[in-house]
Write an enzyme that holds these catalytic residues in place. Sequence first.
Site, PDB file in Angstrom:
ATOM      1  N   LEU A 295       0.615  -1.155  -0.317  1.00  0.00           N
ATOM      2  CA  LEU A 295      -0.042  -0.134   0.052  1.00  0.00           C
ATOM      3  C   LEU A 295       0.689   1.024   0.006  1.00  0.00           C
ATOM      4  CD1 LEU A 295      -2.431  -1.400   2.913  1.00  0.00           C
ATOM      5  CD2 LEU A 295      -2.624  -1.744   0.094  1.00  0.00           C
ATOM      6  N   CYS A 296       0.445   1.832  -1.262  1.00  0.00           N
ATOM      7  CA  CYS A 296       1.126   3.337  -0.863  1.00  0.00           C
ATOM      8  C   CYS A 296       1.089   4.464  -0.153  1.00  0.00           C
ATOM      9  CB  CYS A 296       0.951   4.181  -2.947  1.00  0.00           C
ATOM     10  SG  CYS A 296       1.459   6.098  -2.385  1.00  0.00           S
ATOM     11  N   LEU A 297       1.919   4.069   0.874  1.00  0.00           N
ATOM     12  CA  LEU A 297       1.059   5.531   2.129  1.00  0.00           C
ATOM     13  C   LEU A 297       2.374   6.316   2.778  1.00  0.00           C
ATOM     14  CD1 LEU A 297      -0.922   2.872   4.139  1.00  0.00           C
ATOM     15  CD2 LEU A 297      -2.225   4.508   3.152  1.00  0.00           C
TER      16      LEU A 297
ATOM     17  N   THR B  47      -5.463   5.803  -3.703  1.00  0.00           N
ATOM     18  CA  THR B  47      -3.761   5.229  -3.615  1.00  0.00           C
ATOM     19  C   THR B  47      -3.617   4.052  -4.078  1.00  0.00           C
ATOM     20  OG1 THR B  47      -1.821   5.533  -2.294  1.00  0.00           O
ATOM     21  CG2 THR B  47      -3.668   3.609  -1.528  1.00  0.00           C
ATOM     22  N   THR B  48      -2.584   3.924  -4.519  1.00  0.00           N
ATOM     23  CA  THR B  48      -1.720   2.876  -5.437  1.00  0.00           C
ATOM     24  C   THR B  48      -1.978   1.616  -3.565  1.00  0.00           C
ATOM     25  OG1 THR B  48      -0.165   3.932  -6.580  1.00  0.00           O
ATOM     26  CG2 THR B  48       0.081   1.646  -6.212  1.00  0.00           C
TER      27      THR B  48
END
Length: 227
Positions: free
Chosen positions: A86-88, A121-122
């Site tokens: 996860l893109c965070l 997000t991704t």
Amino acid sequence: MASKGAYKRLMKEYLALQKNPVELVDAKPATENILEWHYIITGPPDTPYEGGQYHGTLIFPPDYPFKPPAIRMITPSGRFQTNTRLCLSFSDFHPKSWNPSWMVSTILVGLVSFMTSDEITTGGIVTSESTRRTYAKDTKRFNIMDNPKFLIMFPELIDKNREDIAKAAAEAALIEPQQIHSTPVSSNECKKNEPFNSKQSWVKSRWSIAVLVFFALALARFFGADS
């Protein structure tokens, strides 16, 4: 393999989480690898995830806390792709924005907050609220039937999940018959059951009147003959 610094830091954070747990979250490292953490998020109330049980992983780098972990969710949620990084802002997608003072608890609080937002997000997916609620109802079944790692990391939840699944099935079985028996009567059926609105009842009423008139005339003739 974790560095001495990473091992010491993660053990310290694990003990801190045991003493002061994060609300709605349980997290712990794998026994064979302190860099591999597993978390359970309980779906927050008043959200599409309410009642859900979401299992995922935090994979820390050997030089943690100087670099952030990779974050994944294993249990289908309708919010994130499963088993996908996860893109965070606090994940390994953004090492430059990472702050070494942030801890596991910081990451988990941020993940719950992001999960309940609508930010794209991704690694995220877009689904309807009803779809996410459907996923939430199936999370406990998924975790004990289709998620072997869950059984290893959270054996204390297996029996509770089975009980909750059985209870939900029993409640659903009770609701369905009630819905069937509560079907409203149609207007046509109501008219059939109203005796004074039917043609048959009107005919019966006419025959009753005719009989009464006949007896009245017969009595009149009888008394007239006597006089």
